[in-house]
Scaffold this active site. Structure first.
Site, PDB file in Angstrom:
ATOM      1  N   GLU A   1       0.805  -1.217   0.000  1.00 28.20           N
ATOM      2  CA  GLU A   1       0.000   0.000   0.000  1.00 28.20           C
ATOM      3  C   GLU A   1       0.843   1.275   0.000  1.00 28.20           C
ATOM      4  O   GLU A   1       0.305   2.383  -0.115  1.00 28.20           O
ATOM      5  CB  GLU A   1      -0.939  -0.011   1.211  1.00 28.20           C
TER       6      GLU A   1
ATOM      7  N   GLU B   1       8.237 -22.477   5.705  1.00 28.80           N
ATOM      8  CA  GLU B   1       8.727 -21.634   6.799  1.00 28.80           C
ATOM      9  C   GLU B   1       9.715 -22.349   7.701  1.00 28.80           C
ATOM     10  O   GLU B   1      10.264 -21.750   8.618  1.00 28.80           O
ATOM     11  CB  GLU B   1       7.554 -21.124   7.639  1.00 28.80           C
TER      12      GLU B   1
END
Length: 297
Positions: free
Chosen positions: A78, A109
């Protein structure tokens, strides 16, 4: 790790009424908000350090896995539409790659080496700011990435929800947000995720303000690239200068959608002078206007 513990309060959650269930989850969100306040001094220190590094041309690097990685990517994604932050100065290091944003990549992960390799591929160096987010603070991929970033001289920041998280040992700035047990044990997309999002909102917004990409609470670094943003740019120019929106629209058009230049044009500057002044003040509109006021006295 408290984020993984089962809370005795919620062991019968699945037998509760809808209203009791949502009230409990709502209370959990309030807990998440409250958990951020004690972390404000750590956030402030990270913001000041990061802003200094970014003024020198560094990049923002977001690191994470699973829910934490997705929240970090949302924050970074953003920055361009909101502040016109350059796309070549933001990097996403996500366990499992960007495909893991939409679909879980099992086992991605669990490997420290993969995290270190991702940092190397990104070319992270001493000019960069690396923000690593992990609710548990024990995620191997994120730990490997932050360790490698630190070894390369980057400014390292860790965000985690458990005190004593191994991730903190690798970071220059440690942002602890103790959200405690979850309504759903281990579901860190709930309280922990909300707190992480708040921290990232505070951090990235404050950094952009420090870098002069906000003036009087307005997004003056936004570039008017579509009809909605064009309309917003016109309103911003009108509010800052005090002209009507039709005149503001003409200044925005002359400035090719650059709000800061449009403001200076509306104040009577020539375009070349406006560009030069903004370059001289590293894009800080307030500094340019303050100089103008000072010279007028």
């Amino acid at each position: 790790m408290l984020t993984e513990h089962i809370s005795p309060r919620f062991v019968d959650l699945d037998s509760w009424s809808t209203s009791d269930m949502t009230a409990a989850m709502y209370d959990g969100q309030l807990v998440a908000c409250a958990a951020v306040r004690p972390a404000l001094p750590a956030i402030n220190a990270a913001v000041d350090d990061a802003a200094s590094a970014l003024r020198r041309g560094g990049r923002l690097v977001y690191v994470g896995a699973g829910t934490s990685g997705r929240i970090a990517i949302q924050d970074g994604a953003e920055l361009r539409p909101t502040y016109d932050w350059p796309s070549d100065r933001i990097v996403f290091v996500m366990a499992g790659g960007m495909q893991a944003v939409l679909q879980s990549v099992e086992g991605a992960e669990d490997n420290e080496e993969k995290g270190a390799e991702a940092i190397a591929r990104a070319g992270v160096d001493q000019h960069d700011v690396v923000m690593a987010v992990a609710a548990s603070g024990t995620t191997p991929f994120t730990i490997g990435a932050l360790r490698a970033a630190g070894a390369r001289g980057a400014l390292t920041i860790a965000v985690a929800n458990n005190r004593g998280a191994p991730l903190f040992a690798l970071a220059r700035h440690r942002i602890l947000i103790e959200t405690g047990t979850e309504v759903l044990a281990g579901s860190t997309r709930m309280q922990a995720g909300t707190a992480q999002k708040i921290v990232l909102n505070l951090f990235s917004t404050a950094v952009m303000v420090k870098l002069g990409r906000v003036y009087r609470g307005l997004m003056v670094n936004m570039r008017a690239s579509n009809a909605k943003l064009l309309r917003r740019a016109q309103i911003i120019v009108s509010q800052i200068v005090g002209c009507d929106e039709n005149d503001a629209a003409q200044f925005v058009q002359r400035a090719e959608g650059d709000v800061k230049i449009a403001v200076l044009l509306a104040l009577g500057w020539e375009q070349a002078d406006a560009v030069e002044a903004l370059l001289r003040h590293e894009g800080n509109l307030r500094a340019v206007i303050d100089e103008l006021v000072h010279d007028a006295k």
